[in-house]
Design an enzyme around this catalytic site. Sequence first.
Site, mmCIF file in Angstrom:
data_model
loop_
_atom_site.group_PDB
_atom_site.id
_atom_site.type_symbol
_atom_site.label_atom_id
_atom_site.label_comp_id
_atom_site.label_asym_id
_atom_site.label_seq_id
_atom_site.Cartn_x
_atom_site.Cartn_y
_atom_site.Cartn_z
ATOM 1 N N GLU A 53 2.572 32.825 -8.264
ATOM 2 C CA GLU A 53 2.683 34.141 -8.873
ATOM 3 C C GLU A 53 2.554 35.249 -7.834
ATOM 4 O OE1 GLU A 53 0.231 31.710 -11.938
ATOM 5 O OE2 GLU A 53 0.772 31.582 -9.817
ATOM 6 N N SER A 168 12.862 -10.342 4.192
ATOM 7 C CA SER A 168 13.147 -9.327 3.175
ATOM 8 C C SER A 168 13.796 -8.057 3.699
ATOM 9 C CB SER A 168 11.848 -8.940 2.464
ATOM 10 O OG SER A 168 10.933 -8.360 3.375
ATOM 11 N N ARG A 207 9.100 8.362 6.977
ATOM 12 C CA ARG A 207 10.153 8.498 7.985
ATOM 13 C C ARG A 207 11.372 9.133 7.309
ATOM 14 N NH1 ARG A 207 7.789 3.708 8.564
ATOM 15 N NH2 ARG A 207 9.433 2.478 7.559
ATOM 16 N N ALA A 306 1.352 -9.891 -6.185
ATOM 17 C CA ALA A 306 0.045 -10.049 -6.838
ATOM 18 C C ALA A 306 -0.547 -8.701 -7.225
ATOM 19 C CB ALA A 306 -0.910 -10.808 -5.928
#
Length: 377
Positions: A53, A168, A207, A306
Site C-alpha cells: 500500500e 534417474s 538454479r 518413503a
Amino acid sequence: MPAHNHYMQRAIALAKQASGQVTPNPLVGCVVVKDDQIVGEGYHQAYGQAHAEVNALTKAGEQAKGATVYVTLEPCSHTGNTPPCTSAIIHAGVSRVVYAVADPNPQASGGAALLREHGIETIHGIEENAAQHLARFFLHHIKTKTPYVLAKYACSLDGKIACHTGHSQWITGALARQRGHELRQSVDGILVGAQTVIDDNPSLTVRLPETMIAPKAIRNPIRFVLDSTGRVPLDSALLQQSDNAQTQVLTTEQMAADHMNCLQEQGVTVTRLDTDSNTQRVSIPAMLKVLGEQGVQSLMVEGGQAVLGALLDEQAINETWAFFAPKFIGGATAPGPIGGNGIDAMPKAASLCNVVHEQLGDDWLIRGDMQYMRGCD
C-alpha cells in the site's frame, strides 16, 4: 463488478513478482485507481521493507486523494518493521479500499474496521480465491502453526521416477526442471530423505537464469534431510554449508552421538525428533510441528518414495506438483514416486482439486490442491 476484478487481478500479478522474497510476511500487491485510471501501483518487495500500500500510494502522490485502493490483503493496523498501512491510507485521503482477503493475523487484523471509522468505504472478497492461493503459505501457517506442504516429483508415463538400476537423470526436459527451480525459489524449506541423498547426492539449491530473478537475489530454501539413523554420508553435497544454503538434519535418538557431532562440526543443524512407533522413523507430525515453530511457512518435498508416502499416509500434503515426461521406463522393480502404506480401497484415494495443467516442452505439469476424504482444504 468487472472493474473491481480487473484491478484486483493486477494487484495479484504485482504481488507474485516478490515470490520467495517476503517471508514471513505474505505476498501482497496494491493498485490505486482514480477516474478509471491506475495512478499508482506497488507490491511488498522484501521482508522489512515498505508494504504494498505504501509503495503504491507513494507512486500515486497527490492523485491518491479521493481514489480507490485495491489490495490483495486487508491493510494492517499495527506497527512492526514498518508503520501501519492504515495510517498511510488515511493520511493519503483515499475514499475507498477494496481488499480480497481478511488478515487472519491477530496482531495485524482490524484494519478494515479502522478505515471505516475514518469514513473510508471498504469492500471485501473481490478475487478472494485467487488471493487466498497467493497468500496460502502465510494463511496456512497462521491457522495451523505448521508448514504448507508441497509434494513435487517427476515421473514417466508409466509412473516411474527412476530405472530399476536407480538411474534417474533426467526424466523431464529443461523447461520442466526450470519450473521446478521456480518452485524452490518460492518456498522456505525443501525436504528429502536419507536415501535420496545417498542415491542422487543432490545440492538442492536454486538454479535459475539471472534474467528470471532480477532484480531479486537468489533465495535458497533451507535444506531439510530426514535421516532417522544417521545414514547420510558426511561428504554429501548438501552438507557442505554456505551463506546462501543452510542444512538441517532431522533425526531421532537412533543417530549415534559421534555422527551428530561430526555434522554439527560442519555447521549442520541437527534436530532430534520423536520416533514413529510403527516405522521407527521420524514422526511426521512432530517434524511439521517443529518446523512450524521455526517459522517455516512452506515446505517443498522432493522425495524420495518413503518420505512422500509417509506424508501422504498422514494426509499432510497440501498441494502436489507432478511432472510427467512422455517416456516409458518399465521394470517391475523400478520405483514409483510414492511409497508408504497406501490405501486398501479406491474410495479412500486422495485426489487433486483446483487442477491446473501446464505444457513445458514435451512434458506436462499437473498441479493442484490435495483432496482427502475430509474434503478439499
